[in-house]
Motif scaffolding. Structure first.
Motif, PDB file in Angstrom:
ATOM      1  N   THR A   1       0.783  -1.198   0.195  1.00  0.00           N
ATOM      2  CA  THR A   1       0.017  -0.020  -0.030  1.00  0.00           C
ATOM      3  C   THR A   1       1.015   1.033  -0.146  1.00  0.00           C
ATOM      4  O   THR A   1       2.092   1.180   0.436  1.00  0.00           O
ATOM      5  CB  THR A   1      -0.943   0.136   1.217  1.00  0.00           C
ATOM      6  OG1 THR A   1      -0.179   0.031   2.439  1.00  0.00           O
ATOM      7  CG2 THR A   1      -1.853  -1.098   1.104  1.00  0.00           C
ATOM      8  N   ALA A   2       0.268   2.396  -0.489  1.00  0.00           N
ATOM      9  CA  ALA A   2       0.991   3.336  -0.654  1.00  0.00           C
ATOM     10  C   ALA A   2       0.086   4.694   0.125  1.00  0.00           C
ATOM     11  O   ALA A   2      -1.172   4.487   0.062  1.00  0.00           O
ATOM     12  CB  ALA A   2       1.323   3.936  -2.090  1.00  0.00           C
ATOM     13  N   ARG A   3       0.914   5.686   0.273  1.00  0.00           N
ATOM     14  CA  ARG A   3       0.026   6.731   1.150  1.00  0.00           C
ATOM     15  C   ARG A   3       0.462   8.277   0.244  1.00  0.00           C
ATOM     16  O   ARG A   3       1.559   8.201  -0.087  1.00  0.00           O
ATOM     17  CB  ARG A   3       0.357   7.089   2.477  1.00  0.00           C
ATOM     18  CG  ARG A   3      -0.340   8.259   3.120  1.00  0.00           C
ATOM     19  CD  ARG A   3       0.058   8.162   4.770  1.00  0.00           C
ATOM     20  NE  ARG A   3      -0.484   7.062   5.310  1.00  0.00           N
ATOM     21  CZ  ARG A   3       0.443   6.385   6.204  1.00  0.00           C
ATOM     22  NH1 ARG A   3       1.902   6.571   6.111  1.00  0.00           N
ATOM     23  NH2 ARG A   3       0.131   5.323   6.751  1.00  0.00           N
ATOM     24  N   CYS A   4      -0.482   8.820   0.049  1.00  0.00           N
ATOM     25  CA  CYS A   4      -0.294  10.133  -1.009  1.00  0.00           C
ATOM     26  C   CYS A   4       0.769  10.827  -0.085  1.00  0.00           C
ATOM     27  O   CYS A   4       0.644  11.233   1.105  1.00  0.00           O
ATOM     28  CB  CYS A   4      -1.428  11.023  -1.166  1.00  0.00           C
ATOM     29  SG  CYS A   4      -1.132  12.582  -2.202  1.00  0.00           S
ATOM     30  N   GLY A   5       2.016  11.529  -0.766  1.00  0.00           N
ATOM     31  CA  GLY A   5       2.735  12.198  -0.137  1.00  0.00           C
ATOM     32  C   GLY A   5       2.322  13.571   0.196  1.00  0.00           C
ATOM     33  O   GLY A   5       3.050  14.575   1.059  1.00  0.00           O
ATOM     34  N   SER A   6       1.223  14.111  -0.179  1.00  0.00           N
ATOM     35  CA  SER A   6       0.601  15.454  -0.232  1.00  0.00           C
ATOM     36  C   SER A   6       0.044  15.637   1.063  1.00  0.00           C
ATOM     37  O   SER A   6      -0.756  14.737   1.658  1.00  0.00           O
ATOM     38  CB  SER A   6      -0.347  15.910  -0.996  1.00  0.00           C
ATOM     39  OG  SER A   6      -1.165  17.040  -1.021  1.00  0.00           O
ATOM     40  N   ASN A   7       0.390  16.614   2.056  1.00  0.00           N
ATOM     41  CA  ASN A   7      -0.371  16.543   3.329  1.00  0.00           C
ATOM     42  C   ASN A   7      -1.662  16.831   3.440  1.00  0.00           C
ATOM     43  O   ASN A   7      -2.366  16.842   4.445  1.00  0.00           O
ATOM     44  CB  ASN A   7       0.373  17.672   4.158  1.00  0.00           C
ATOM     45  CG  ASN A   7       1.997  17.256   4.616  1.00  0.00           C
ATOM     46  OD1 ASN A   7       2.310  15.879   4.929  1.00  0.00           O
ATOM     47  ND2 ASN A   7       2.922  18.281   4.781  1.00  0.00           N
TER      48      ASN A   7
END
Length: 68
Positions: free
Chosen positions: A22-28
């Motif tokens: 899984t990945a998480r968006c790098g944009s806060n």
């Protein structure tokens, strides 16, 4: 009849389903999480999917590996 026994019926532990990366968006502002790859798969294909991953919600191109 015995050919159709599941692992639970044989007393083996259930491994919890498929493994995923899984990945998480790098944009806060977004922080969306999504599945990048289902394992098992060849390592070169998994690496290509991870290298090309972009957030499907906001299109941010620098995701982080999501592991909790």
């Amino acid at each position: 009849m015995s050919d159709n026994l599941t692992l639970q019926q044989l007393g083996q532990p259930d491994l919890g389903g498929p493994n995923v990366i899984t990945a998480r968006c790098g944009s806060n502002a977004c922080r969306h999480e999504w599945i990048v790859a289902h394992l098992p798969m060849p390592l070169d294909k998994a690496a290509m999917l991870m290298a090309c991953a972009a957030c499907p919600k906001c299109a941010h191109e620098r995701p982080e590996l999501a592991h909790d």
